[in-house]
Design a protein around this motif. Structure first.
Motif, PDB file in Angstrom:
ATOM      1  N   VAL A 178       0.844  -1.195   0.000  1.00 56.90           N
ATOM      2  CA  VAL A 178       0.000   0.000   0.000  1.00 56.90           C
ATOM      3  C   VAL A 178       0.879   1.245   0.000  1.00 56.90           C
ATOM      4  CG1 VAL A 178      -1.824   1.275   1.185  1.00 56.90           C
ATOM      5  CG2 VAL A 178      -1.720  -1.222   1.394  1.00 56.90           C
ATOM      6  N   ASP A 179       0.705   2.081  -1.008  1.00 54.26           N
ATOM      7  CA  ASP A 179       1.371   3.381  -1.055  1.00 54.26           C
ATOM      8  C   ASP A 179       0.463   4.391  -0.376  1.00 54.26           C
ATOM      9  OD1 ASP A 179       2.846   5.675  -1.664  1.00 54.26           O
ATOM     10  OD2 ASP A 179       1.998   5.826  -3.679  1.00 54.26           O
ATOM     11  N   MET A 180       0.815   4.767   0.862  1.00 59.49           N
ATOM     12  CA  MET A 180       0.077   5.790   1.599  1.00 59.49           C
ATOM     13  C   MET A 180       0.745   7.127   1.278  1.00 59.49           C
ATOM     14  SD  MET A 180      -2.369   4.610   3.500  1.00 59.49           S
ATOM     15  CE  MET A 180      -2.820   4.175   5.134  1.00 59.49           C
TER      16      MET A 180
ATOM     17  N   CYS B 197       6.502  11.893  -2.059  1.00 59.79           N
ATOM     18  CA  CYS B 197       5.507  10.965  -2.623  1.00 59.79           C
ATOM     19  C   CYS B 197       5.528  11.048  -4.146  1.00 59.79           C
ATOM     20  CB  CYS B 197       4.105  11.302  -2.122  1.00 59.79           C
ATOM     21  SG  CYS B 197       3.880  11.170  -0.338  1.00 59.79           S
ATOM     22  N   LYS B 198       5.639  12.267  -4.674  1.00 62.59           N
ATOM     23  CA  LYS B 198       5.692  12.466  -6.124  1.00 62.59           C
ATOM     24  C   LYS B 198       6.977  11.886  -6.700  1.00 62.59           C
ATOM     25  CE  LYS B 198       2.635  16.353  -5.807  1.00 62.59           C
ATOM     26  NZ  LYS B 198       2.423  17.727  -5.661  1.00 62.59           N
TER      27      LYS B 198
ATOM     28  N   PRO C 285       6.039   9.730   2.143  1.00 64.00           N
ATOM     29  CA  PRO C 285       5.245   8.541   1.878  1.00 64.00           C
ATOM     30  C   PRO C 285       5.540   7.448   2.891  1.00 64.00           C
ATOM     31  CG  PRO C 285       7.128   8.579   0.406  1.00 64.00           C
ATOM     32  CD  PRO C 285       7.170   9.850   1.202  1.00 64.00           C
ATOM     33  N   THR C 286       4.593   6.564   3.074  1.00 59.02           N
ATOM     34  CA  THR C 286       4.780   5.339   3.850  1.00 59.02           C
ATOM     35  C   THR C 286       4.217   4.201   3.014  1.00 59.02           C
ATOM     36  OG1 THR C 286       4.673   6.425   6.010  1.00 59.02           O
ATOM     37  CG2 THR C 286       4.150   4.074   5.945  1.00 59.02           C
ATOM     38  N   ILE C 287       5.010   3.163   2.848  1.00 58.51           N
ATOM     39  CA  ILE C 287       4.558   1.983   2.128  1.00 58.51           C
ATOM     40  C   ILE C 287       4.249   0.918   3.161  1.00 58.51           C
ATOM     41  CG2 ILE C 287       5.158   0.216   0.432  1.00 58.51           C
ATOM     42  CD1 ILE C 287       7.186   2.266  -0.724  1.00 58.51           C
ATOM     43  N   LEU C 288       3.000   0.450   3.156  1.00 55.48           N
ATOM     44  CA  LEU C 288       2.582  -0.601   4.077  1.00 55.48           C
ATOM     45  C   LEU C 288       2.677  -1.946   3.379  1.00 55.48           C
ATOM     46  CD1 LEU C 288      -0.745   0.886   5.478  1.00 55.48           C
ATOM     47  CD2 LEU C 288       1.535   1.074   6.459  1.00 55.48           C
TER      48      LEU C 288
ATOM     49  N   VAL D   6       8.891   3.650   5.825  1.00 51.74           N
ATOM     50  CA  VAL D   6       8.675   5.093   5.810  1.00 51.74           C
ATOM     51  C   VAL D   6       9.692   5.792   4.915  1.00 51.74           C
ATOM     52  CG1 VAL D   6       8.573   7.162   7.261  1.00 51.74           C
ATOM     53  CG2 VAL D   6       7.740   4.980   8.150  1.00 51.74           C
ATOM     54  N   GLY D   7       9.202   6.757   4.141  1.00 55.71           N
ATOM     55  CA  GLY D   7      10.069   7.632   3.368  1.00 55.71           C
ATOM     56  C   GLY D   7      10.282   7.194   1.931  1.00 55.71           C
TER      57      GLY D   7
END
Length: 184
Positions: free
Chosen positions: A44-46, A54-55, A124-127, A140-141
């Protein structure tokens, strides 16, 4: 002659399609429904609309052909605006953003209930979620394709279950040999 032209156009279109592979983003609901048919982990890309890193993650990492191919093959990918107004059904609960302000749609807004559920504090945080949509961990990041490759492989292969300490992770990280290209 027409057959050669048609064949040439077909080959060119296929080459463009192959070289322009992108991640197949979907909603939480779609990913969970697919998990029931074919179990895979979920990435998941939060993100938020105002977040510069994020961009960069979208432009430099998620558009990388190696990343896209790997994610599409081994994960269900969800892109989620952590300050958006989407209603999400997850684990038997409905998550919304009751403080969402449409006037702030293109800048900082209230955090979504789902981002609070996962304790997201920066973007960004990737879950990563397992095959039953259980939370594994956040990453994170901003990450380059090669940095993300470490996490994609460690979770896909369940190697994270063997790594019990920070020292063990550091050793894994230091010995990891990335294979993803540095270019898009």
């Amino acid at each position: 002659m027409m057959k050669k032209i048609f064949l040439g156009v077909f080959v060119l279109l296929m080459a463009i399609n192959v070289s322009g592979q992108e991640i197949n983003w979907m909603t939480f609901e779609e990913a969970i429904a697919l998990q029931k048919k074919t179990p895979k982990k979920i990435m998941v890309d939060m993100y938020t609309v105002w977040c510069g890193p994020c961009k960069m993650l979208d432009r430099d990492t998620f558009k990388n052909e190696d990343v896209a191919k790997y994610v599409n093959e081994h994960y269900y990918a969800v892109k989620f605006n952590a300050e958006g107004n989407e209603e999400v059904n997850f684990k038997g609960e409905v998550f919304t953003n009751p403080q969402y302000d449409p006037a702030k749609a293109k800048r900082r807004n209230a955090p979504h209930q789902l981002s609070r559920y996962f304790s997201i504090r920066s973007y960004p945080t990737i879950l990563f979620l397992d095959e039953e949509a259980n939370f594994i961990t956040p990453v994170v990041g901003y990450k380059t394709p090669q940095q993300l490759e470490v996490f994609l492989t460690i979770f896909k292969d369940d190697k994270y279950k063997e790594i019990k300490t920070q020292e063990a992770f550091n050793k894994y990280y230091e010995t990891f040999k990335p294979t993803f290209s540095k270019t898009k």
